[in-house]
Scaffold this active site. Structure first.
Site, short mmCIF file in Angstrom:
data_model
loop_
_atom_site.label_atom_id
_atom_site.label_comp_id
_atom_site.label_asym_id
_atom_site.label_seq_id
_atom_site.Cartn_x
_atom_site.Cartn_y
_atom_site.Cartn_z
N TYR A 1 0.46 -0.96 0.13
CA TYR A 1 -0.19 0.15 -0.28
C TYR A 1 0.45 1.21 -0.33
CZ TYR A 1 -4.18 1.89 1.89
OH TYR A 1 -5.46 3.57 1.75
N HIS B 1 -2.24 7.21 -3.24
CA HIS B 1 -3.35 6.51 -3.39
C HIS B 1 -3.80 6.18 -1.38
CE1 HIS B 1 -6.12 3.22 -3.65
NE2 HIS B 1 -5.79 1.89 -2.98
N GLU C 1 -6.71 -2.02 -9.75
CA GLU C 1 -6.07 -1.01 -9.04
C GLU C 1 -4.89 -1.04 -10.02
OE1 GLU C 1 -6.10 -2.15 -5.23
OE2 GLU C 1 -7.12 -0.46 -4.52
N ARG D 1 -11.91 7.52 6.49
CA ARG D 1 -11.65 8.08 7.14
C ARG D 1 -11.68 9.19 7.81
NH1 ARG D 1 -8.88 3.51 6.40
NH2 ARG D 1 -6.98 4.63 6.29
CA CA Z 1 -4.46 -3.32 -4.22
#
Ligand code: CA
Length: 382
Positions: A122, A127, A194, A136
């Site tokens: 990640y 992103h 993605e 959030r």
């Molecule tokens: Ca992903």
């Protein structure tokens, strides 16, 4: 290569020479290297003695995956590419070229590796911040994010080669106007892609022994494009507290060609400045990131024309592959040949560089107009 025409804008030049697995209608999978509109049939090339040890290499290349070949290590895999480059530049004659080359147009590309394990990182700060803002709003980037390459263990069984149909998944979703905290079971209404790249592990490690950040790239064979299909409504309801599950594991697509890490040397760049400075085991020096231009287009079934949705670049990634792998194994977790480690969605700083529909349509609030006049917030069937 006077006898072989390779267009200067071809994806496959003498510089990259990526590896893949293909067949030519005979359903006999074998290894190949792409060059221009052609595939170098490595099984046939081995038989002609191009690499020495004819029987050994013929057997290595006449397989349904590249795992055994990759496991031979970089000295061997790089030598094969060097031999192929020399052959293309000097030794090939039109006669033996005819024997060794297949036409990419008539070839079917297959899944190039068997994937024992798959991890998704990640690592794009843009992103992570964008998604955080939507999921959030008060706390978009969690406090651990700048200290470690956050990741999760994904599902290896559903990774498929690009072009394999993906079925729209059904699952538990909360619908607008529905009862609070009471889901329905339905096909996802928020199917997404993605834009990611993934690296392929080429050298295993031993359980209990971390891979250091300095040695990490010795364990990386090469890179593929990676599309981590996602169902956002399923994901949103299920992801707390243990992270992605059925919103992600119904399919991920990879490109059929694996570009060896060594071929990407001309595209090396520095990583973005990391603040705070990472802990000692994640500290790196030199050019650890890659400058690779990426784009996503969406083809509408209405006019069969592609619309450019975004343009991004791997250079935006905050955490490098070396840092990802060092972090992944710092607790002693071992890696195996063929393991895939995906980058996480690669978004850039501007709205036209966002690597998912979730971000491009900002959670479905801003529809995107395609060049056939229709609009999308998420992906439709077909
Ligand atoms: Ca992903």
């Amino acid at each position: 290569m006077p006898w072989l025409h390779v267009s200067p804008d071809s994806d496959f030049s003498l510089q990259n020479l990526p590896f893949g697995i293909f067949h030519t209608g005979d359903h006999r999978p074998r290894a190949g290297i792409a060059i221009g509109g052609h595939i170098i049939d490595l099984e046939v090339a081995a038989e002609t003695g191009l690499f020495g040890k004819r029987r050994f290499f013929k057997k290595i290349f006449a397989q349904a995956t590249l795992n055994e070949f990759i496991a031979l290590g970089k000295p061997v895999t790089n030598r094969i590419r060097r031999k192929v480059r020399e052959w293309l530049e000097r030794s090939a004659t039109p006669e033996n070229a005819l024997q060794i080359l297949a036409d990419r147009k008539t070839a079917t590309m297959l899944m190039p590796i068997r994937v024992p394990n798959y991890t998704d990182f990640y690592s794009s700060i843009e992103h992570a911040t964008n998604v955080g803002k939507m999921f959030r709003p008060d706390n978009p980037l969690l406090p651990n994010w700048r200290w470690m390459p956050v990741g999760y263990h994904g599902r290896a069984s559903s990774i498929v080669v690009s072009g394999t149909p993906i079925r729209r998944p059904s699952g538990q979703i909360l619908v607008p106007g529905g009862e609070a905290d009471t889901p329905i079971f339905a096909p996802t209404r928020q199917l997404d892609f993605e834009l990611e790249m993934a690296f392929v592990i080429g050298k295993e490690s031993t359980l209990g022994e971390p891979i250091t950040v300095e040695n990490a790239e010795e364990h990386i064979f090469g890179l593929v494009l990676f599309n981590d299909w996602s169902a956002r409504d399923i994901q949103r309801w299920e992801y707390v507290p243990l992270g992605p599950f059925l919103g992600k594991n119904f399919g991920s697509s990879i490109s059929p060609w694996i570009v060896p890490l060594e071929a990407l040397k001309p595209f090396r760049v520095k990583s973005p400045k990391q603040k705070p400075a990472p802990l000692e085991y994640l500290k790196t020096k030199g050019l650890k990131n890659l400058d690779i231009e990426l784009a996503v287009t969406l083809t509408s079934p209405k006019n069969n024309a592609a619309t450019l949705l975004c343009q991004s670049n791997t250079k935006y990634l905050y955490w490098s592959m070396a840092q990802q792998l060092a972090h992944h194994t710092v607790n002693g977790c071992n890696v195996q040949v063929g393991d895939l480690m995906a980058s996480g969605t690669i978004s850039g700083p501007t709205p036209d560089s966002y690597g998912s529909m979730l971000e491009l349509s900002w959670g479905g609030r801003n529809p995107i107009t395609l060049n056939d006049g229709t609009t999308r917030t998420f992906l439709q069937d077909g």
